[in-house]
Design an enzyme around this catalytic site. Sequence first.
Site, PDB file in Angstrom:
ATOM      1  N   ASN A 281     124.678 -64.903  19.348  1.00  0.00           N
ATOM      2  CA  ASN A 281     125.953 -64.915  19.971  1.00  0.00           C
ATOM      3  C   ASN A 281     125.629 -66.150  21.076  1.00  0.00           C
ATOM      4  OD1 ASN A 281     127.937 -63.490  18.269  1.00  0.00           O
ATOM      5  ND2 ASN A 281     126.516 -61.746  18.646  1.00  0.00           N
TER       6      ASN A 281
ATOM      7  N   SER B  40     129.068 -70.335  18.142  1.00  0.00           N
ATOM      8  CA  SER B  40     129.009 -69.481  17.161  1.00  0.00           C
ATOM      9  C   SER B  40     130.098 -68.646  16.767  1.00  0.00           C
ATOM     10  CB  SER B  40     127.554 -68.438  17.400  1.00  0.00           C
ATOM     11  OG  SER B  40     128.299 -67.611  18.499  1.00  0.00           O
TER      12      SER B  40
ATOM     13  N   GLU C 110     125.914 -58.376  13.241  1.00  0.00           N
ATOM     14  CA  GLU C 110     125.099 -59.466  13.860  1.00  0.00           C
ATOM     15  C   GLU C 110     123.896 -58.755  14.544  1.00  0.00           C
ATOM     16  OE1 GLU C 110     127.864 -61.842  16.035  1.00  0.00           O
ATOM     17  OE2 GLU C 110     128.557 -62.849  14.338  1.00  0.00           O
TER      18      GLU C 110
ATOM     19  N   LYS D 260     135.715 -58.408   5.290  1.00  0.00           N
ATOM     20  CA  LYS D 260     134.372 -59.548   6.138  1.00  0.00           C
ATOM     21  C   LYS D 260     134.436 -59.126   7.578  1.00  0.00           C
ATOM     22  CE  LYS D 260     134.515 -62.513   8.536  1.00  0.00           C
ATOM     23  NZ  LYS D 260     134.625 -62.551   9.995  1.00  0.00           N
TER      24      LYS D 260
ATOM     25  N   THR E   4     140.425 -53.727  11.587  1.00  0.00           N
ATOM     26  CA  THR E   4     139.274 -54.737  12.033  1.00  0.00           C
ATOM     27  C   THR E   4     138.878 -56.082  11.126  1.00  0.00           C
ATOM     28  OG1 THR E   4     137.007 -54.924  12.652  1.00  0.00           O
ATOM     29  CG2 THR E   4     137.522 -53.337  10.629  1.00  0.00           C
TER      30      THR E   4
ATOM     31  N   THR F  93     131.991 -65.083   7.333  1.00  0.00           N
ATOM     32  CA  THR F  93     131.567 -66.036   8.264  1.00  0.00           C
ATOM     33  C   THR F  93     130.019 -65.893   8.554  1.00  0.00           C
ATOM     34  OG1 THR F  93     132.416 -64.427   9.988  1.00  0.00           O
ATOM     35  CG2 THR F  93     133.835 -65.982   9.363  1.00  0.00           C
TER      36      THR F  93
END
EC number: 2.3.1.35
Lengths: 383, 383
Positions: free
Chosen positions: A378, A383, A259, A168, A179, A146
């Site tokens: 974010n 998003s 991120e 991922k 997770t 993603t």
Amino acid sequence: MSVTAAKGFTAAGIAAGIKESGSPDLALVVNTGPRRAAAGVFTSNRVKAAPVLWSEQVLKGGEVSAVVLNSGGANACTGPKGFQDTHATAEKAADVLGLSAGEIAVASTGLIGVLLPMDKLLPGIETAAGRLSEHGGEKAAIAIKTTDTVHKTAVAEGNDWCVGGMAKGAGMLAPGLATMLVVLTTDADLEAAALDAALRDATRQTFDRVDSDGCMSTNDTVLLLASGASGITPGQSEFAEAVRAVCDDLARQLIGDAEGASKDIRIEVINAATEDDAVEVGRSIARNNLLKCAIHGEDPNWGRVLSAIGTTKAAFEPDQLNVAINDVWVCRYGSVGEDRDLVDMRYREVKITADLAAGAESAVIWANDLTADYVHENSAYSS
Amino acid sequence: MSVTAAKGFTAAGIAAGIKESGSPDLALVVNTGPRRAAAGVFTSNRVKAAPVLWSEQVLKGGEVSAVVLNSGGANACTGPKGFQDTHATAEKAADVLGLSAGEIAVASTGLIGVLLPMDKLLPGIETAAGRLSEHGGEKAAIAIKTTDTVHKTAVAEGNDWCVGGMAKGAGMLAPGLATMLVVLTTDADLEAAALDAALRDATRQTFDRVDSDGCMSTNDTVLLLASGASGITPGQSEFAEAVRAVCDDLARQLIGDAEGASKDIRIEVINAATEDDAVEVGRSIARNNLLKCAIHGEDPNWGRVLSAIGTTKAAFEPDQLNVAINDVWVCRYGSVGEDRDLVDMRYREVKITADLAAGAESAVIWANDLTADYVHENSAYSS
């Protein structure tokens, strides 16, 4: 590599059109046998996505013949229609592959609260099935990304058998049990119970101790499929170690690609009364936003570590606590220790050691810093 | 105004040189009687600053004649020397004011893990004592600021009596019992037990439900001093209501001035089975970094609200949850509700309503968004 490193597996990854960007978004992993044993660990979030509810049921049988994974939509908080869509996904895969829907696990990732475009997804399964290959592991790993900047794969080799996997995950990384989306495969000849024991042990010590941003997903799924194609049955501890190694490798890759992160923070809690205490303290430190900001600013602000420890129920005496940052013991006996200016924090990995002086147990939790990039990534719409 | 709104109190605020900037950093509040009853609520962080340990002892006697407060240093995690410094601070104030050290509460705020410059602080107490005035409340409120952009005061008027107060706090705002430094004064004629009951009730519903950044301080202190100078003894419920009103006002001011925040988020959890459930869910929503980023980006990303609710132990069924953002019910029955594009999030205050459909209890938690400014402000060295 990836999920096709082990014999007895084929995989594919394609762009089905689920993502508006046209990037790959659909992966298929098929166990060609002879055995089809499987184990799974799922999010402990009580708000579970439709594919999690579905796959939990499938895994109860201890057999999985194929996994359909999509990015571009989490199919979470989508009500009865969302569950019907997951069911239809499994039925379609069963139809195309000549299997029963009850052997098909489904995993989804993306935005919560949006229905999947089934008019794209169902034809995509047919396309993916036509491209299944013993070399398809890499493409499958790419199709489940993603906001990941890189795809994540890992392999541990045994003696003529192996464990391979893909993962991922780049945000909402704070599992209760697992997770994000992870598929592990092995050609070892093992039954579901052996897989389950190895997988639970491994996730408890790896994915469960990754806490990038304290946010637990509705879709976390870790699957382990065994084909038995090597004809070899390794000893349980040897096998468990291989599974743990692959999980550890993938977990570290998740943290390394989180991120907006600029630092990977290794938090080791030592001399705890119990392992649970060590994990509780490690997680409290990992989730302290002020500390995460300080690490981003390369500021060895150990007071924020102590204030995080102080919110836990773990056994310790405040005036016995010691804290090191990158091996400099900046806090001794709950007070000022070595000179904080000795701490060099220029590198991506930052090590925090919290000594509770209360026992002999320990645990390592991995976290990330908090950055303006995380906020930007974010705060954008959807998003 | 502030702590001198009530009769029977004097106060002062000066620059003692504790802060290198030369800004005001030392406040003194003195109860001139005739009564000197007091109650206090302190941080539930197990790592407590020296002044908290000291003042907890002082408050056990139910009498406080004066409070010394300093910004520019928290005197937390400073070991035995730090405690000696707090003791010396109380002794100095007692000496200058003709009181006993056992009646002097001390409160400190600033960086953790640094000793206070006592060569500045002790002479400062003498200077402050010389400037005590019935109009000194404003200056005292200014002297306790750290990263606060404005000073915070509030007053509730009774019938010829009143409750006034001052507060500081702009980060590390997630109290277990109280938040940051708050001094309330009243000229009502009440005993310590009545003050204590009113104060605990008020903090539980106000400061304890403010969660700016999930980080609990080592120094949180809320004091309520009564001079009895009005000669009036109000009814307990009338008095408690006035205390609650002042606490609520100050708590809102803390949220409104939180570090780097661009939004104040009012999270109301309704139809919970118990008030504890409502608070647990509210706090989980308040601490979800992904949601806080989304609010900053004015994105009504309700999936992040559900994922936060799902991590709690509160009573609810996932398919019965409803969520409104600014009164638009974007999530109905755990799934897609009204059009998210209807949500207008341009204003500073954002309202999230989480309906657990599990009972009749409710609670309101106030939080802030997560912004790049918060990261910047807290990643600078020794902020």
